[in-house]
Design an enzyme around this catalytic site. Structure first.
Site, PDB file in Angstrom:
ATOM      1  N   LEU A   1       1.072  -1.197   0.022  1.00 58.36           N
ATOM      2  CA  LEU A   1       0.182   0.016  -0.054  1.00 58.36           C
ATOM      3  C   LEU A   1       0.971   1.180   0.057  1.00 58.36           C
ATOM      4  O   LEU A   1       1.274   1.659   1.048  1.00 58.36           O
ATOM      5  CB  LEU A   1      -0.814   0.005   1.206  1.00 58.36           C
ATOM      6  CG  LEU A   1      -2.104   0.604   1.377  1.00 58.36           C
ATOM      7  CD1 LEU A   1      -3.035   0.507   0.129  1.00 58.36           C
ATOM      8  CD2 LEU A   1      -3.011   0.431   2.698  1.00 58.36           C
ATOM      9  N   HIS A   2       1.344   1.717  -1.146  1.00 53.44           N
ATOM     10  CA  HIS A   2       2.418   2.590  -1.457  1.00 53.44           C
ATOM     11  C   HIS A   2       1.856   4.182  -0.717  1.00 53.44           C
ATOM     12  O   HIS A   2       2.648   4.622   0.110  1.00 53.44           O
ATOM     13  CB  HIS A   2       2.594   2.751  -2.739  1.00 53.44           C
ATOM     14  CG  HIS A   2       3.039   1.573  -3.445  1.00 53.44           C
ATOM     15  ND1 HIS A   2       4.234   1.029  -3.459  1.00 53.44           N
ATOM     16  CD2 HIS A   2       2.296   0.853  -4.566  1.00 53.44           C
ATOM     17  CE1 HIS A   2       4.267   0.055  -4.257  1.00 53.44           C
ATOM     18  NE2 HIS A   2       3.017  -0.266  -4.780  1.00 53.44           N
ATOM     19  N   ASP A   3       0.908   4.757  -1.339  1.00 51.57           N
ATOM     20  CA  ASP A   3       0.858   6.225  -1.197  1.00 51.57           C
ATOM     21  C   ASP A   3       0.530   6.701   0.193  1.00 51.57           C
ATOM     22  O   ASP A   3       0.750   7.804   0.753  1.00 51.57           O
ATOM     23  CB  ASP A   3      -0.349   6.680  -2.158  1.00 51.57           C
ATOM     24  CG  ASP A   3       0.463   6.628  -3.518  1.00 51.57           C
ATOM     25  OD1 ASP A   3       1.385   6.782  -3.696  1.00 51.57           O
ATOM     26  OD2 ASP A   3      -0.559   6.682  -4.733  1.00 51.57           O
TER      27      ASP A   3
END
Ligand SMILES: [Ca+2]
Length: 313
Positions: A242-244
């Site tokens: 879950l990058h951002d």
């Protein structure tokens, strides 16, 4: 302390959506003065719409949303429908947004905000290609010194790349823009793949979102389910990164992240390694440090923060 003023610059994107929802759910920490959309995961016409859908999902229709640049500075746009679906926000069935798109161009909003707010009080949070930010810096060279900090998702060093073998998507899409930003002299914090690949949405963690039972919690679980299909196949892992949300979580809980202040330079010439973020992790050059490059996080604390805050929406 008053909440920190932030502008979220974004190309939603399911993980952008979670990052924005976390910010909107945290008014005691963050004041979202505006959301600026950029072309990236999908074209601009979709990213600006998605940004408004997310505000409506959060019940925060008073946050102004602006559309910005529809293509990178010097290259053709590369998109990622293969990850995010045709809408960029596939998964939940969110209604078309009713809240308006602002008339002003995102770049002009960024410039005006930095000029009108006190110096050093506005933080930029880029979650997509850096085209809007670089364009603002080029158009108004006086604003860079007024930025409090840039906390961005992009790049990679030990994890190398996700869109090419050597480049992370956001930087690859507009390497020239990234080059301008990394040379801007602004205090920069980077959330590269090195840390985001440790923010893994396991089944237990996604079940916790769904168990909130709210429209927001269920939508987040559905979004995560959607892009997980792609990532699990790609990485062969049981969970997807879950990058951002690492960006907005860092602003709330910097203590759960760790990294090093290093020099980061962006490859803008070589087609083979275009968009590579060359991080001098071992301090083997005399290039001065220009960014705090994050390498690790407390993933359990990160997901606990996300779940407790999303429960408020
Ligand atoms: Ca993004």
């Amino acid at each position: 302390m008053p909440p920190r003023k932030i502008i979220i610059d974004t190309d939603p994107g399911q993980d952008d959506a979670v990052a924005i929802l976390l910010a909107l759910a945290s008014p005691e920490d963050l004041e979202v003065v505006g959301i600026t959309a950029v072309a990236g995961n999908v074209p601009l016409d979709l990213t600006q719409k998605n940004a408004r859908k997310i505000c409506e999902l959060a019940g925060k229709t008073d946050v102004p949303v602006f559309a910005g640049c529809d293509r990178p500075l010097g290259r053709d746009l590369v998109t990622a429908e293969h990850v995010h679906g045709q809408t960029g926000l596939d998964g939940p069935d969110l209604p078309a947004p009713a809240m308006p798109l602002q008339d002003q161009h995102a770049v002009d909003f960024i410039i005006d905000t930095l000029r009108s707010e006190a110096p050093g009080t506005v933080t930029l949070c880029p979650l997509g290609p850096l085209t809007n930010i670089a364009t603002a810096f080029e158009k108004a060279p006086d604003i860079a010194q007024r930025v409090q900090q840039i906390v961005l998702m992009g790049g990679a060093y030990f994890e190398v790349g996700n869109i090419t073998p050597t480049a992370e998507f956001n930087i690859y899409v507009d390497p020239q823009a990234a080059d301008i930003v990394f040379k801007s002299g602004v205090d920069i914090v980077v959330m590269p793949l090195d840390v985001t690949h440790k923010a893994l949405v396991t089944k237990t963690r996604n079940d916790a979102f769904r168990a909130l039972g709210t429209p927001c919690g269920v939508a987040v679980a559905q979004m995560t389910d959607f892009f997980e299909r792609f990532d699990k196949e790609k990485y062969g892992s049981a969970a997807a990164p879950l990058h951002d949300p690492c960006v907005t979580a860092y602003l709330i809980r910097p203590d759960i992240f760790s990294g090093r202040k290093v020099n980061v330079a962006v490859e803008t010439q070589s087609e083979l390694t275009m968009g590579m973020t060359v991080a001098d992790w071992w301090d083997v050059t005399d290039r001065p440090p220009n960014a705090l490059f994050i390498g690790d996080l407390d993933a359990d604390a990160f997901f606990a923060l996300l779940t407790t805050r999303l429960a408020r929406l």
